[in-house]
Motif scaffolding. Structure first.
Motif, PDB file in Angstrom:
ATOM      1  N   THR A  25       0.801  -1.216   0.000  1.00 17.04           N
ATOM      2  CA  THR A  25       0.000   0.000   0.000  1.00 17.04           C
ATOM      3  C   THR A  25       0.835   1.269   0.000  1.00 17.04           C
ATOM      4  O   THR A  25       0.275   2.364   0.005  1.00 17.04           O
ATOM      5  N   GLU A 341     -15.549   0.014   0.512  1.00 17.76           N
ATOM      6  CA  GLU A 341     -14.358  -0.604  -0.078  1.00 17.76           C
ATOM      7  C   GLU A 341     -13.642   0.448  -0.916  1.00 17.76           C
ATOM      8  O   GLU A 341     -14.235   1.064  -1.794  1.00 17.76           O
ATOM      9  N   ILE A 343     -10.397   1.091  -3.434  1.00 19.76           N
ATOM     10  CA  ILE A 343      -9.286   0.575  -4.231  1.00 19.76           C
ATOM     11  C   ILE A 343      -8.660   1.749  -4.961  1.00 19.76           C
ATOM     12  O   ILE A 343      -9.341   2.498  -5.668  1.00 19.76           O
ATOM     13  N   PRO A 355      -3.484  -1.797  -9.208  1.00 19.38           N
ATOM     14  CA  PRO A 355      -3.995  -1.520  -7.861  1.00 19.38           C
ATOM     15  C   PRO A 355      -2.859  -1.391  -6.858  1.00 19.38           C
ATOM     16  O   PRO A 355      -1.917  -2.175  -6.869  1.00 19.38           O
ATOM     17  N   HIS A 358      -5.964  -1.096  -1.124  1.00 24.03           N
ATOM     18  CA  HIS A 358      -7.218  -1.852  -0.982  1.00 24.03           C
ATOM     19  C   HIS A 358      -7.582  -1.886   0.495  1.00 24.03           C
ATOM     20  O   HIS A 358      -6.833  -2.422   1.311  1.00 24.03           O
ATOM     21  N   VAL A 427     -11.516  -7.277  -7.272  1.00 19.71           N
ATOM     22  CA  VAL A 427     -10.857  -7.524  -5.999  1.00 19.71           C
ATOM     23  C   VAL A 427     -11.889  -7.519  -4.896  1.00 19.71           C
ATOM     24  O   VAL A 427     -12.364  -6.460  -4.512  1.00 19.71           O
TER      25      VAL A 427
END
Length: 428
Positions: A25, A341, A343, A355, A358, A427
């Motif tokens: 991330t 959520e 992303i 990506p 997440h 995802v």
């Protein structure tokens, strides 16, 4: 930046600038990273017991892997590293005397020409007692995780909670007692899980195996010529795979007692009618009639809620310099808890979106939360938001430069975001 080979020959913790920071991330901006680059036999080499390698970017080795752990020692912890553009990512061997963990790394496009090219994690020698958990893989041409040693079987391996996006197979050959569970594999450029022969006691449970260009699970004797035995695959979501959800090549599975039949019961095959040829879901190809596939699940075990809304910021182009992206989310519903959520994607020129963020979380009624992420301003980026249980959610996104100033041109308020049909890629 360190243009050198790092050899660790004693028990130490080798900590980079991003030690303790999840590699999946973080932005990877060069100015914030401890970068080790090649060429070298292996850029970071661990040849001692109880070695920790944490928080580096390891890249551009044209002659070997990014990280090497020796089969003569054990107790390695390889975590929070960005490992990219090497011949392959990690040569992950161990004597097995001590527990080894490979966790929260981001392995990307380790495909330079050479022996072992195209593997994210490779073990080519007898090894044991390894946990590969919570890593992100993308862009590998051969395998995301490859345990296929010659000689004595590799034993006691756990592969769990990893995400493979447009990547390649989990490959097993000559293994014993392997657990593959709760991995998310989408758009695999081969079979998602590939058996190459001489495996025994493999459990495959609660994985998402969607949209491979070949098979969800492929059982062969490709590497060893010796059949596999005692495979159990249960409670998986298997759908959208081009050739089959499960293919068992004739002669590749041994049901001679005391071995068991291949247990593929209680899986979701993409249809409530079950797998083809029973129903209309992904095919099961079993010419030797060695597998059990009924009963099957009639709904996807990983879809429990319906998305009320999906919003996108659209592409955002940042100015030069490090940025922090702040996302303010207000659940304006007086009754319902919102499930959110997030992303985040990088949008490289002339390439598929990648990506890099997440998160899935809940927000109580009438509560506002603030999320912050780093972003590499050299690329465009985009955020998508899945909103469940209520549509009364307001989201604003803006960037802040290193001096704490709001970048007005990168601010996207709730009214400016576009409604789209789905979060991409898939995802969960």
């Amino acid at each position: 930046m360190y243009n050198e080979t790092v050899i660790i020959n004693k028990s130490i913790q080798l900590l980079g600038a991003q030690a303790g920071v999840d590699a999946r991330t973080r932005s990877g901006i060069a100015s914030t990273e401890s970068i080790v680059t090649g060429p070298s036999i292996a850029l970071i080499q661990a040849v001692a017991d109880r070695v920790v390698i944490d928080g580096f970017t390891v890249q551009n080795n044209t002659t070997g892997p990014g990280i090497f752990t020796s089969a003569a020692f054990s107790g390695y912890w390889v975590m929070n590293n960005i490992i990219q553009n090497n011949v392959f990512g990690i040569l992950n061997n161990s004597s097995g005397a001590r527990y080894t963990e490979v966790r929260q790394n981001f392995l990307r496009s380790n495909n330079q020409p050479g022996a072992g090219s195209g593997n994210g994690i490779l073990s080519d020698m007898t090894t044991s007692n390894i946990w590969v958990d919570s890593n992100l893989f993308t862009g590998h041409q051969l395998a995301s995780v490859n345990f296929s040693p010659a000689g004595t079987a590799t034993t006691d391996i756990i592969i769990s909670n990893n995400r493979m996006v447009t990547d390649n197979s989990i490959t097993l050959a000559n293994t014993n007692n392997v657990k593959i569970f709760e991995n998310n594999m989408t758009d695999t450029q081969g079979s998602s899980i590939f058996f190459g022969g001489s495996t025994n006691q493999t459990d495959i449970e609660r994985n998402i195996l969607h949209n491979s260009i070949s098979n969800g699970i492929n059982v062969t004797t490709f590497f060893t010529g010796v059949p596999n035995a005692n495979i159990r695959a249960k409670y998986n979501s298997i759908q959208g795979n081009s050739n089959a959800g499960l293919q068992i090549v004739a002669g590749s599975y041994n049901v001679t007692p005391p071995n068991d039949r291949l247990d593929a019961t209680n899986n979701w095959w993409g249809s409530p009618t079950g797998p083809a040829p029973i129903g209309s879901g992904d095919r099961v190809i079993d010419p030797g009639n060695v597998a059990e596939i009924t009963p099957f699940l009639t709904s996807d075990p990983f879809i429990t809620q319906q998305i009320s809304q999906v919003l996108s910021t659209g592409p955002i182009l940042g100015p030069p310099g490090t940025q922090t992206v702040r996302i303010e989310i207000l659940n304006d519903d007086p009754i319902s808890t919102a499930v959110i959520e997030i992303i985040g994607f990088y949008l490289p020129p002339n390439s598929a979106k990648l990506p890099y963020v997440h998160e899935l979380f809940t927000i109580n009624p009438n509560i506002k939360v603030l999320k912050s992420f780093f972003v590499n301003s050299l690329d465009q980026y985009e955020y998508q938001f899945g909103i469940l249980n209520t549509s009364n959610v307001l989201i604003s996104v803006w960037a802040i430069d290193v001096n704490g100033n709001v970048l007005a041109s990168q601010r996207v308020v709730a009214s400016e975001q576009s409604t789209i049909s789905t979060i991409t890629p898939n995802v969960p």
